[in-house]
Enzyme design. Structure first.
Site, PDB file in Angstrom:
ATOM      1  N   ILE A 189       6.745 -99.346  -1.065  1.00 36.64           N
ATOM      2  CA  ILE A 189       7.042 -99.937  -2.376  1.00 36.64           C
ATOM      3  C   ILE A 189       8.521 -99.824  -2.710  1.00 36.64           C
ATOM      4  O   ILE A 189       9.213-100.811  -2.912  1.00 36.64           O
ATOM      5  CB  ILE A 189       6.202 -99.255  -3.480  1.00 36.64           C
ATOM      6  CG1 ILE A 189       4.706 -99.448  -3.208  1.00 36.64           C
ATOM      7  CG2 ILE A 189       6.549 -99.823  -4.847  1.00 36.64           C
ATOM      8  CD1 ILE A 189       3.826 -98.725  -4.207  1.00 36.64           C
ATOM      9  N   GLU A 190       9.032 -98.598  -2.758  1.00 34.32           N
ATOM     10  CA  GLU A 190      10.378 -98.393  -3.290  1.00 34.32           C
ATOM     11  C   GLU A 190      10.929 -97.080  -2.770  1.00 34.32           C
ATOM     12  O   GLU A 190      10.189 -96.195  -2.357  1.00 34.32           O
ATOM     13  CB  GLU A 190      10.326 -98.357  -4.838  1.00 34.32           C
ATOM     14  CG  GLU A 190      11.682 -98.375  -5.521  1.00 34.32           C
ATOM     15  CD  GLU A 190      12.484 -99.600  -5.174  1.00 34.32           C
ATOM     16  OE1 GLU A 190      13.424 -99.443  -4.374  1.00 34.32           O
ATOM     17  OE2 GLU A 190      12.180-100.702  -5.648  1.00 34.32           O
ATOM     18  N   GLU A 191      12.246 -96.985  -2.789  1.00 31.71           N
ATOM     19  CA  GLU A 191      12.920 -95.732  -2.493  1.00 31.71           C
ATOM     20  C   GLU A 191      13.321 -95.077  -3.793  1.00 31.71           C
ATOM     21  O   GLU A 191      14.019 -95.663  -4.605  1.00 31.71           O
ATOM     22  CB  GLU A 191      14.165 -95.978  -1.638  1.00 31.71           C
ATOM     23  CG  GLU A 191      13.869 -96.406  -0.215  1.00 31.71           C
ATOM     24  CD  GLU A 191      15.137 -96.505   0.605  1.00 31.71           C
ATOM     25  OE1 GLU A 191      16.193 -96.166   0.052  1.00 31.71           O
ATOM     26  OE2 GLU A 191      15.063 -96.913   1.772  1.00 31.71           O
ATOM     27  N   GLY A 192      12.865 -93.846  -4.003  1.00 32.49           N
ATOM     28  CA  GLY A 192      13.228 -93.109  -5.189  1.00 32.49           C
ATOM     29  C   GLY A 192      14.470 -92.273  -4.966  1.00 32.49           C
ATOM     30  O   GLY A 192      15.148 -92.369  -3.940  1.00 32.49           O
ATOM     31  N   THR A 193      14.771 -91.447  -5.933  1.00 31.69           N
ATOM     32  CA  THR A 193      15.961 -90.607  -5.838  1.00 31.69           C
ATOM     33  C   THR A 193      15.851 -89.610  -4.704  1.00 31.69           C
ATOM     34  O   THR A 193      16.777 -89.406  -3.937  1.00 31.69           O
ATOM     35  CB  THR A 193      16.153 -89.863  -7.169  1.00 31.69           C
ATOM     36  OG1 THR A 193      16.175 -90.827  -8.221  1.00 31.69           O
ATOM     37  CG2 THR A 193      17.454 -89.096  -7.166  1.00 31.69           C
ATOM     38  N   TYR A 194      14.697 -88.983  -4.574  1.00 36.35           N
ATOM     39  CA  TYR A 194      14.512 -87.959  -3.561  1.00 36.35           C
ATOM     40  C   TYR A 194      13.257 -88.221  -2.744  1.00 36.35           C
ATOM     41  O   TYR A 194      12.522 -87.307  -2.404  1.00 36.35           O
ATOM     42  CB  TYR A 194      14.442 -86.570  -4.207  1.00 36.35           C
ATOM     43  CG  TYR A 194      15.755 -86.120  -4.769  1.00 36.35           C
ATOM     44  CD1 TYR A 194      16.765 -85.664  -3.939  1.00 36.35           C
ATOM     45  CD2 TYR A 194      15.996 -86.171  -6.138  1.00 36.35           C
ATOM     46  CE1 TYR A 194      17.981 -85.257  -4.454  1.00 36.35           C
ATOM     47  CE2 TYR A 194      17.211 -85.760  -6.657  1.00 36.35           C
ATOM     48  CZ  TYR A 194      18.200 -85.304  -5.805  1.00 36.35           C
ATOM     49  OH  TYR A 194      19.403 -84.904  -6.316  1.00 36.35           O
ATOM     50  N   GLY A 195      12.986 -89.447  -2.399  1.00 36.83           N
ATOM     51  CA  GLY A 195      11.833 -89.733  -1.561  1.00 36.83           C
ATOM     52  C   GLY A 195      11.520 -91.205  -1.520  1.00 36.83           C
ATOM     53  O   GLY A 195      12.144 -92.026  -2.188  1.00 36.83           O
ATOM     54  N   ASP A 240      17.872 -89.946 -15.223  1.00 31.80           N
ATOM     55  CA  ASP A 240      17.954 -91.125 -14.345  1.00 31.80           C
ATOM     56  C   ASP A 240      17.111 -92.261 -14.914  1.00 31.80           C
ATOM     57  O   ASP A 240      16.361 -92.912 -14.191  1.00 31.80           O
ATOM     58  CB  ASP A 240      17.492 -90.776 -12.932  1.00 31.80           C
ATOM     59  CG  ASP A 240      17.927 -91.849 -11.916  1.00 31.80           C
ATOM     60  OD1 ASP A 240      18.827 -92.649 -12.260  1.00 31.80           O
ATOM     61  OD2 ASP A 240      17.367 -91.900 -10.816  1.00 31.80           O
TER      62      ASP A 240
END
EC number: 2.7.11.22
Length: 783
Positions: free
Chosen positions: A432-438, A550
């Site tokens: 789905i998506e790349e988060g800040t730390y994962g 964030d």
């Protein structure tokens, strides 16, 4: 005038003369009569009456008076001439015309006066009617307003009473649920304590029996020694030989060991039930039936206030466990002292005792580790010493009769993660998506077919232990449960410690990608609904002393039901009072507050409220409010739109680190109003200005933002269920799109997100030559 003209009559000369003669005769007769009367008066006044004296002064005055009788006669004659009927004089044509004009003018003036008086009368009548009508309408409006206010007041009172009844009912239901939950937990604790007491008593009995047996074997060691050795070498008694008498005691010990195993299994069942209550949604999905445990788990999710009671109960359990652990450790130390004091113990028995330790139940994690021990013991029952205990196979001092043996190998999972499910129980569908730390994936639970979101935590330096960023994210997101914050279902693990996943409820959209695909912007009512939900989530975080740090549109999720949820807590952390110095390199650049851009190290909830203001502007225009290319460009864009700050509007501005080193161009005016125009009302612009206030101390809070008049003016916020639906981008083929800049990363040596996806461990995309998936659609798991 017309009547006077008609009464005129032209007289002839004879008639006039006769009339004059007749009047003259009448005058003469009247004069004679008057003279006669005057003579009589004079004669009377000349002779004095009896007793009357003559007044000489009066006589002189009368005689010497300037008014003589002749003069009076002349005056009377003139008067008679003026009263005499004179013959009509002939009027000229000009005089007649002038006379007619005067008459017409007088008639016209008279008619105008009459008409004016009539007009004024009618005007006064109309004014009186209008005044009466206005007074009646005013009275009618007053009555209608009073009636409306009375009806509205009655409606509000009914609504308030209804809400009060519902609130009381909810409180009663909540109290009942809490009471049931307390009773259930008390019953579980009581059962667990009883089981622990039984196990500890059983262990104590076994230790006493074992110590008695050791002492007995010490004093009478030589006689029974040869038979045991012969049996171990296979040279024991014959098959037909009679069974020795001491065989009853080992059989009894074997029965006690089986009872001990049953008690441990009961303890394991209790710990399993506690793990099920801790993961409410997963257990409800597995059961699929409306059992009591499912209802209790759902109630636990809804009741946030019960967390304090649970923590107190857990503390009580830990205290009880520590007490029992202390007592058991004391007993174990006494037992070890007794064993050391036995100087004459044989070397064989000492070697046997060195490899076996007594089991003391210290904590829940020890009981969890007992599962693997129990399984291996069941596997080992097929050996001659454990399972083949017939009447002819007696071992006097066999080590199998000793208490449970601790395994030297570690279990598959660490004790801190016992009870977590494996990620193999989920089928990963797509990324789905790349988060800040994962990295976040869309996955399906193989047992329940539910669609969930799996976020793999970024393990920065797993060799040094569990990363503080991941621990902080898990702790924060578990603490901040709210309808407008992403819901965490459970934590699952992979084959290694560097593969830890957070299982969350799947939400279809994020606002960033949704606004990029929308053909028309959000309606004003939809923007208000989204902002209200965002402010509620941020208020809940700030009330629990949590900074998100964030907030941006790509971290705001929107479901098909119109519910907005705040996600990605990779940079979130708790704060306290007084404020401490934190790193200013937080928040994605476009949404970063000016105090962070200018190097301030002490900040609070105001940094999140600036991000909320930037999101507010982006929802209205579908474009970022301050899209800077660098930090300096970001500062210039903010100053250009809002004006350059000064010490007057921002106390302490000149003391900021970046302001001391640089000089910025002057922008004296705020140009933000021109940017929105008709998209934002005056109240909305006032709220926007309060979000984007330079001085953090004057910046509006989330609680005050919810009370702003902008959300009460028309158009009103719409119901979330009335939101339109859009196709979920995460369910379709992933396409490359423009995104907001990446948030600040974890420092030097921080590996790029998604690098582990290309390795043979973790998630891996496997496709055939034609591009179709080899094992169904989406990703497959490899370890």
């Amino acid at each position: 005038m017309g009547d006077e003209k008609d009464s005129w009559k032209v007289k002839t000369l004879d008639e006039i003369l006769q009339e004059k003669k007749r009047r003259k005769e009448q005058e003469e007769k009247a004069e004679i009569k008057r003279l006669k009367n005057s003579d009589d008066r004079d004669s009377k006044r000349d002779s004095l009456e009896e007793g009357e004296l003559r007044d000489h002064c009066m006589e002189i005055t009368i005689r010497n008076s300037p008014y003589r009788r002749e003069d009076s006669m002349e005056d009377r004659g003139e008067e008679d001439d003026s009263l005499a009927i004179k013959p009509p004089q002939q009027m000229s044509r000009k005089e007649k015309v002038h006379h007619r004009k005067d008459e017409k003018r007088k008639e016209k003036w008279k008619h105008a006066r009459v008409k004016e008086r009539e007009h004024e009368r009618r005007k006064r009548h109309r004014e009186e009617q209008d005044k009466a009508r206005r007074e009646w309408e005013r009275q009618k409006r007053r009555e209608m307003a009073r009636e409306h206010s009375r009806r509205e007041r009655d409606r509000l009172e009914q609504l308030e009473r209804k809400r009060e009844r519902e609130r009381k009912m909810r409180e009663q239901q909540k109290e009942q649920r809490e009471q049931k939950e307390r009773e259930r937990r008390a019953e579980e604790r009581r059962k667990e304590r009883e089981a622990r007491r039984e196990v500890s008593a059983h262990h104590r009995t076994m230790r006493e029996d074992y110590s008695d047996k050791v002492k007995a074997s010490h004093w009478s060691r030589s006689p029974p020694r040869p038979p045991r050795e012969r049996f171990e070498l296979g040279d024991g008694r014959k098959p037909g030989e009679a069974r020795p008498a001491p065989a009853q005691k080992p059989a009894q010990l074997k029965e006690e060991k089986m009872e001990e195993r049953d008690l441990l299994s009961d303890l394991q069942d209790i710990s399993d039930s506690e793990r099920k209550t801790s993961s409410a949604e997963s257990s409800s999905a597995e059961s699929g039936s409306g059992s009591e445990e499912e209802e209790e788990e759902e109630e636990e999710e809804e009741e946030e206030g019960s967390t304090s009671e649970e923590s107190e109960e857990e503390e009580e359990e830990e205290e009880e466990e520590e007490e029992e652990t202390g007592s058991n450790s004391e007993e174990a130390s006494e037992q070890s002292a007794e064993e050391v004091s036995e100087e004459e113990m044989s070397e064989d028995e000492e070697r046997e005792n060195e490899n076996h330790l007594l089991v003391v139940p210290e904590s829940r994690f020890d009981r969890d580790s007992g599962e693997s021990e129990e399984a291996e013991e069941e596997v080992g029952e097929g050996t001659p010493q454990s399972s083949a205990l017939t009447e002819g196979d007696y071992v006097p001092d066999s080590p199998a009769l000793l208490p449970i043996e601790l395994k030297q190998e570690l279990p598959k999972y660490l004790p801190a993660l016992q009870g977590c499910r494996s990620v193999e129980e989920f089928q990963c569908l797509n990324r789905i998506e790349e988060g800040t730390y994962g990295v976040v994936y869309r996955a399906k639970d193989k047992k329940t077919d539910e669609i969930v979101a799996l976020k793999r935590l970024k393990m920065e330096k797993e060799k040094e232990g569990f990363p503080i960023t991941s621990l902080r994210e898990i702790n924060t997101i578990l603490k901040a449960q709210h309808p407008n914050i992403v819901t965490v279902r459970e934590i699952v693990v992979g084959s290694n410690m560097d593969k830890i996943y957070i299982v969350m409820n799947y939400v279809e959209h994020d606002l960033k990608s949704l606004m990029e695909t929308m053909k028309q912007p959000f309606l004003p009512g939809e923007v208000k609904t989204l902002m209200i939900q965002l402010l509620r989530g941020v208020k809940h975080l700030h009330d629990n002393w949590i900074l998100h740090r964030d907030l941006k549109t790509s971290n705001l999720l929107l479901s098909h039901a119109g519910i907005l949820k705040v996600g990605d807590f990779g940079l979130a952390r708790e704060y306290g009072s007084p404020l401490k110095a934190y790193t200013p390199v937080v928040v994605t650049q476009w949404y970063r507050a000016p105090e962070l851009l200018l190097g301030a190290k002490e900040y609070s909830t105001a940094v999140d409220m600036w991000s909320v203001g930037c999101i507010f502007g982006e929802l209205l225009t579908q474009k970022p409010l301050f899209p800077g290319n660098s930090e300096i460009d970001q500062i210039n864009k903010v100053f250009k739109e809002l004006g350059t700050p000064s010490e007057k509007i921002w106390p302490g501005y000149s003391e900021l680190p970046v302001v001391k080193k640089m000089t910025f161009s002057e922008h004296p005016y705020n140009n933000l109003r021109k940017r929105f125009g008709a998209l934002l009302s005056d109240q909305g612009f006032d709220l926007m200005n309060k979000f984007l206030t330079y001085f953090p101390g004057r910046r509006i809070s989330a609680e005050d933002g919810l009370k702003h008049e902008y959300f009460r003016e028309t158009p009103l916020p719409i119901d979330p269920s009335m939101f339109p639906t859009w196709p979920a981008k995460s369910e379709q083929q992933r396409v490359k799109r423009g995104t907001s800049p990446r948030p600040p990363e974890g420092g030097l040596g921080y590996s790029q997100l998604g690098d582990d996806d290309l390795k043979e461990t973790g998630f891996h995309l496997t496709t055939t030559n034609q591009g179709a998936s080899a094992a169904g659609p989406g990703f497959s798991l490899k370890f």
